[in-house]
Design an enzyme around this catalytic site. Structure first.
Site, PDB file in Angstrom:
ATOM      1  N   SER A 140     -58.401 -42.960 -70.294  1.00 35.68           N
ATOM      2  CA  SER A 140     -58.463 -42.050 -69.147  1.00 35.68           C
ATOM      3  C   SER A 140     -59.665 -42.420 -68.290  1.00 35.68           C
ATOM      4  O   SER A 140     -60.721 -42.798 -68.817  1.00 35.68           O
ATOM      5  CB  SER A 140     -58.623 -40.601 -69.618  1.00 35.68           C
ATOM      6  OG  SER A 140     -59.003 -39.767 -68.538  1.00 35.68           O
ATOM      7  N   TYR A 153     -62.319 -34.226 -75.045  1.00 37.11           N
ATOM      8  CA  TYR A 153     -61.318 -35.224 -74.643  1.00 37.11           C
ATOM      9  C   TYR A 153     -62.002 -36.520 -74.178  1.00 37.11           C
ATOM     10  O   TYR A 153     -61.601 -37.629 -74.566  1.00 37.11           O
ATOM     11  CB  TYR A 153     -60.466 -34.615 -73.533  1.00 37.11           C
ATOM     12  CG  TYR A 153     -59.458 -35.506 -72.857  1.00 37.11           C
ATOM     13  CD1 TYR A 153     -58.157 -35.579 -73.315  1.00 37.11           C
ATOM     14  CD2 TYR A 153     -59.790 -36.237 -71.710  1.00 37.11           C
ATOM     15  CE1 TYR A 153     -57.208 -36.368 -72.667  1.00 37.11           C
ATOM     16  CE2 TYR A 153     -58.857 -37.019 -71.061  1.00 37.11           C
ATOM     17  CZ  TYR A 153     -57.564 -37.087 -71.539  1.00 37.11           C
ATOM     18  OH  TYR A 153     -56.641 -37.868 -70.888  1.00 37.11           O
TER      19      TYR A 153
END
Ligand code: NAD
Ligand code: 4PL
Length: 247
Positions: A140, A153
């Protein structure tokens, strides 16, 4: 396109969102897809539309026994594996100090440990069969941006980024490449049903190409890294976000 014909590709988290778009693209390129997702029904309906004798296996990638069973099913039905796309993840939007230890550990278990377990099992099969395999880890762009409300995350995806480099070192001698793709905010099923959907306006201010990224915009980078002709590229991270982050 048929440059992946004859290949077997496991795509985790492919019942919806970016994983589904990756599965559809790899199938267009000729691969037989193993749709591996914790959502059994969604995985089955995606697999039914892909062709090439694609099939679904229900699997929680954080569960070692489930990952073993998945790979046993792949051997029984398809013989082995050429391509692994580690896409399954949970994508929470939550203040960092509201994440209790059990939640932190679940995010790590799915997003980081799941990638490890899948890479171990799939690369063992690739090596057993001397296949010059491809592993693509979906990371990401939050690892570059430090995006708010995603600390656990981001920590897990930072682990995926480092693991990609280290695993490339370990597997290169076997002709197996390991790369990562870092999408930016993308209009997946999960994002559109979450508070992340409110962030597109902010992201557009940062993008070189303003716009709302779609799952199909992520798939071509994965298809390239999964192809035979990407054999000289390993340990790399390819950012796919309309130029939001330049690193
Ligand atoms: P999504 O929530 O729409 O889909 C995720 C899929 O993973 C679901 O089908 C879900 O059932 C599955 N899954 C969740 N936990 C699992 C588990 N333990 N085992 C197996 N499957 C599991 O998500 P998405 O937005 O399509 O995200 C896909 C990937 O892209 C993730 O790795 C995510 O971190 C990454 N990503 C997404 C964005 C974005 O903005 N959408 C941005 C950057 C990176
Ligand atoms: C920029 O990976 O990359 C929100 C949600 N915003 O999951 C992501 C950005 C999200 C992202 C991501």
């Amino acid at each position: 396109a048929s440059n992946l014909s004859g290949k077997v590709a496991i795509v985790t988290g492919a019942a919806q969102g970016i994983g589904r778009a990756i599965a559809e693209r790899l199938a267009e390129d000729g691969a037989r897809i193993v749709v591996a997702d914790i959502k059994a029904d969604g995985a089955a309906s995606v697999a039914a539309g892909l062709g090439h004798d694609s099939f679904a296996v229900a699997c929680d990638v954080s569960d070692p026994a489930a990952v073993t069973a998945l790979h046993e099913a792949v051997v029984a039905r398809a013989g082995g594996v050429d391509i692994l796309v580690n896409n399954a993840a949970i994508v929470p939007f939550i203040a960092w100090d509201e994440v209790d230890l059990a939640h932190w550990q679940r995010i790590m278990a799915v997003n980081l440990t799941g990638t490890f377990l899948m890479a171990r099992a799939s690369s063992d099969l690739m090596r057993r069969d001397a296949r010059r395999g491809r592993i693509v880890n979906i990371c990401s762009n939050t690892i570059f941006a430090g995006t708010p409300n995603m600390a656990a995350y981001v920590a897990a995806k930072g682990g995926v980024f480092g693991f990609t480099r280290a695993l490339a070192t370990e597997l290169g001698k076997h002709g197996i490449t390991v790369n990562a793709v870092t999408p930016g905010l993308t209009a997946s099923d999960g994002v559109m049903a979450s508070p992340h959907a409110q962030a597109f306006g902010f992201v557009e201010m940062l993008q070189a190409i303003p716009g709302q990224g779609q799952p199909r915009d992520i798939a071509p980078a994965v298809a390239f890294l999964a192809s035979d002709e990407a054999h000289w590229i390993t340990g790399q991270t390819l950012n796919v976000d309309g130029g939001m982050v330049r690193w």
